[in-house]
Design a protein around this motif. Structure first.
Motif, mmCIF file in Angstrom:
data_model
loop_
_atom_site.group_PDB
_atom_site.id
_atom_site.type_symbol
_atom_site.label_atom_id
_atom_site.label_comp_id
_atom_site.label_asym_id
_atom_site.label_seq_id
_atom_site.Cartn_x
_atom_site.Cartn_y
_atom_site.Cartn_z
ATOM 1 N N THR A 30 0.848 -1.189 0.000
ATOM 2 C CA THR A 30 0.000 0.000 0.000
ATOM 3 C C THR A 30 0.884 1.239 0.000
ATOM 4 O O THR A 30 2.091 1.159 0.279
ATOM 5 C CB THR A 30 -0.908 0.063 1.235
ATOM 6 O OG1 THR A 30 -0.094 0.224 2.408
ATOM 7 C CG2 THR A 30 -1.733 -1.210 1.364
ATOM 8 N N TYR A 31 0.300 2.374 -0.284
ATOM 9 C CA TYR A 31 1.048 3.631 -0.253
ATOM 10 C C TYR A 31 1.647 3.858 1.131
ATOM 11 O O TYR A 31 2.790 4.298 1.276
ATOM 12 C CB TYR A 31 0.124 4.801 -0.621
ATOM 13 C CG TYR A 31 0.800 6.158 -0.537
ATOM 14 C CD1 TYR A 31 1.567 6.629 -1.596
ATOM 15 C CD2 TYR A 31 0.677 6.949 0.602
ATOM 16 C CE1 TYR A 31 2.203 7.867 -1.519
ATOM 17 C CE2 TYR A 31 1.296 8.182 0.688
ATOM 18 C CZ TYR A 31 2.057 8.642 -0.382
ATOM 19 O OH TYR A 31 2.689 9.858 -0.298
ATOM 20 N N TYR B 168 10.334 0.904 -3.068
ATOM 21 C CA TYR B 168 10.109 1.234 -4.483
ATOM 22 C C TYR B 168 11.331 0.848 -5.315
ATOM 23 O O TYR B 168 11.191 0.301 -6.417
ATOM 24 C CB TYR B 168 9.815 2.723 -4.651
ATOM 25 C CG TYR B 168 8.435 3.120 -4.188
ATOM 26 C CD1 TYR B 168 7.332 2.980 -5.026
ATOM 27 C CD2 TYR B 168 8.220 3.623 -2.910
ATOM 28 C CE1 TYR B 168 6.056 3.331 -4.602
ATOM 29 C CE2 TYR B 168 6.958 3.972 -2.475
ATOM 30 C CZ TYR B 168 5.881 3.820 -3.327
ATOM 31 O OH TYR B 168 4.618 4.165 -2.897
ATOM 32 N N GLN C 279 -6.076 1.464 -4.240
ATOM 33 C CA GLN C 279 -4.720 1.507 -3.691
ATOM 34 C C GLN C 279 -3.695 1.985 -4.718
ATOM 35 O O GLN C 279 -2.670 2.549 -4.359
ATOM 36 C CB GLN C 279 -4.311 0.106 -3.201
ATOM 37 C CG GLN C 279 -5.002 -0.339 -1.924
ATOM 38 C CD GLN C 279 -4.511 0.408 -0.701
ATOM 39 O OE1 GLN C 279 -3.558 1.161 -0.752
ATOM 40 N NE2 GLN C 279 -5.199 0.213 0.408
ATOM 41 N N ALA C 280 -3.965 1.751 -6.002
ATOM 42 C CA ALA C 280 -2.965 2.056 -7.026
ATOM 43 C C ALA C 280 -3.655 2.380 -8.345
ATOM 44 O O ALA C 280 -4.824 2.028 -8.558
ATOM 45 C CB ALA C 280 -2.015 0.865 -7.205
ATOM 46 N N LYS D 15 6.017 6.246 -6.329
ATOM 47 C CA LYS D 15 5.308 6.810 -5.177
ATOM 48 C C LYS D 15 4.635 8.099 -5.628
ATOM 49 O O LYS D 15 5.293 9.058 -6.019
ATOM 50 C CB LYS D 15 6.291 7.102 -4.038
ATOM 51 C CG LYS D 15 5.627 7.659 -2.788
ATOM 52 C CD LYS D 15 6.666 7.896 -1.692
ATOM 53 C CE LYS D 15 6.001 8.379 -0.409
ATOM 54 N NZ LYS D 15 6.996 8.580 0.687
ATOM 55 N N GLN E 68 2.936 11.081 -4.498
ATOM 56 C CA GLN E 68 2.609 11.913 -3.346
ATOM 57 C C GLN E 68 1.422 12.819 -3.632
ATOM 58 O O GLN E 68 0.684 13.180 -2.715
ATOM 59 C CB GLN E 68 3.831 12.728 -2.934
ATOM 60 C CG GLN E 68 4.971 11.868 -2.405
ATOM 61 C CD GLN E 68 6.212 12.680 -2.070
ATOM 62 O OE1 GLN E 68 6.745 13.401 -2.900
ATOM 63 N NE2 GLN E 68 6.668 12.562 -0.841
ATOM 64 N N GLN F 293 -1.411 10.452 -3.010
ATOM 65 C CA GLN F 293 -1.242 9.485 -1.920
ATOM 66 C C GLN F 293 -1.565 8.075 -2.407
ATOM 67 O O GLN F 293 -2.335 7.323 -1.799
ATOM 68 C CB GLN F 293 -2.152 9.847 -0.737
ATOM 69 C CG GLN F 293 -1.931 11.232 -0.185
ATOM 70 C CD GLN F 293 -0.658 11.342 0.646
ATOM 71 O OE1 GLN F 293 -0.589 10.798 1.751
ATOM 72 N NE2 GLN F 293 0.348 12.034 0.130
ATOM 73 N N SER F 294 -0.937 7.721 -3.528
ATOM 74 C CA SER F 294 -1.239 6.453 -4.183
ATOM 75 C C SER F 294 0.033 5.869 -4.790
ATOM 76 O O SER F 294 1.101 6.486 -4.760
ATOM 77 C CB SER F 294 -2.298 6.685 -5.272
ATOM 78 O OG SER F 294 -2.675 5.477 -5.893
ATOM 79 N N ILE F 295 -0.075 4.677 -5.343
ATOM 80 C CA ILE F 295 1.025 4.028 -6.057
ATOM 81 C C ILE F 295 0.696 4.089 -7.539
ATOM 82 O O ILE F 295 -0.371 3.651 -7.956
ATOM 83 C CB ILE F 295 1.198 2.571 -5.598
ATOM 84 C CG1 ILE F 295 1.555 2.533 -4.102
ATOM 85 C CG2 ILE F 295 2.278 1.870 -6.422
ATOM 86 C CD1 ILE F 295 1.474 1.143 -3.498
#
Length: 242
Positions: free
Chosen positions: A4-5, A13, A139-140, A161, A163, A166-168
């Motif tokens: 998860t983030y 990463y 989540q992504a 990442k 930012q 707030q996700s992948i």
């Protein structure tokens, strides 16, 4: 470990990208869907890269979720292409995500032709905020970024990442060239936006996209006449806050 983030750190990463560095785009997509399942969503603009990714995704997860940020200002050719894609890939879930404000409401609150007076705010209202809403439920997400597209994308990795949201962010096409994108489209007889044949290499909203002359930067037709080159979806925190 659940990916998860919140659970991944910078070293994680790097480790993931080291594991995937010799893999192809299909392998990256397989990893992503095995890792995130229905928590993974593809935010697609239905450009040339989008058509390649949709075709690849259909080979990995036939019921994958695809979201199009429908600003209400897109070209008719873009909407026509989306219908073609729905017919070609009937098992995919394609959602058109609209902003909370209609064009009329936006004009009443922020004035006429906001894309001219404050393009950043227009993008925020019609693209960034809707995508934030979508990604808050996943989540992504998948993006069709390629390294050769622009200097701001040159360091993009397979797994990033994000930012900003707030996700992948998963980018399976980072090594593809424009020539390879079009070779794939032609080879597999994929539908694509008719505007690409009219000197529109990068296609956004109708009011903010112009044709590009041979030899010009492929993204020079986006927000032509201004310093703006990105809507903000793919800018890092430092660029976002400037």
């Amino acid at each position: 470990m659940e990916v998860t983030y919140q659970s991944l750190h910078e070293q994680d990463y790097k480790s993931l990208n080291d594991q995937l560095k010799n893999k192809d785009s299909l392998d990256v997509l397989k990893w992503a869907y095995q890792t995130f399942g229905n928590e993974l969503v593809y935010s697609c603009s239905f450009g040339a890269e989008g058509m390649v990714l949709i075709d690849l995704i259909s080979k990995v997860k036939k019921d994958a979720k695809i979201v199009f940020l429908d600003t209400d200002f897109h070209f008719k050719e873009t909407y026509e292409l989306i219908e073609q894609v729905k017919n070609k890939y009937p098992t995919l879930t394609i959602e058109l995500k609209k902003p909370s404000l209609t064009p009329v409401e936006q004009s009443e609150i922020h004035g006429e032709e906001l894309w001219k007076t404050n393009p950043d705010l227009c993008c925020q209202l019609r693209k960034l905020t809707p995508l934030e809403s979508v990604l808050s439920e996943h989540q992504a997400w998948i993006s069709g970024l390629r390294r050769e597209q622009s200097p701001t994308r040159a360091n993009t990795q397979f797994i990033n990442k994000d930012q900003r949201f707030q996700s992948i962010k998963v980018c399976p096409l980072i090594h593809w060239t424009e020539e390879e994108i079009w070779m794939y489209i032609k080879l597999h007889k994929l539908p694509y936006n008719a505007l690409h044949d009219q000197n529109f290499p990068s296609i956004g909203c109708e009011f903010c996209t112009k044709p590009v002359q041979p030899g010009e930067d492929p993204r020079s037709g986006r927000w032509a006449g201004s310093a703006k080159k990105e809507c903000g979806l793919h800018l890092g925190d430092k660029q976002k806050n400037n």
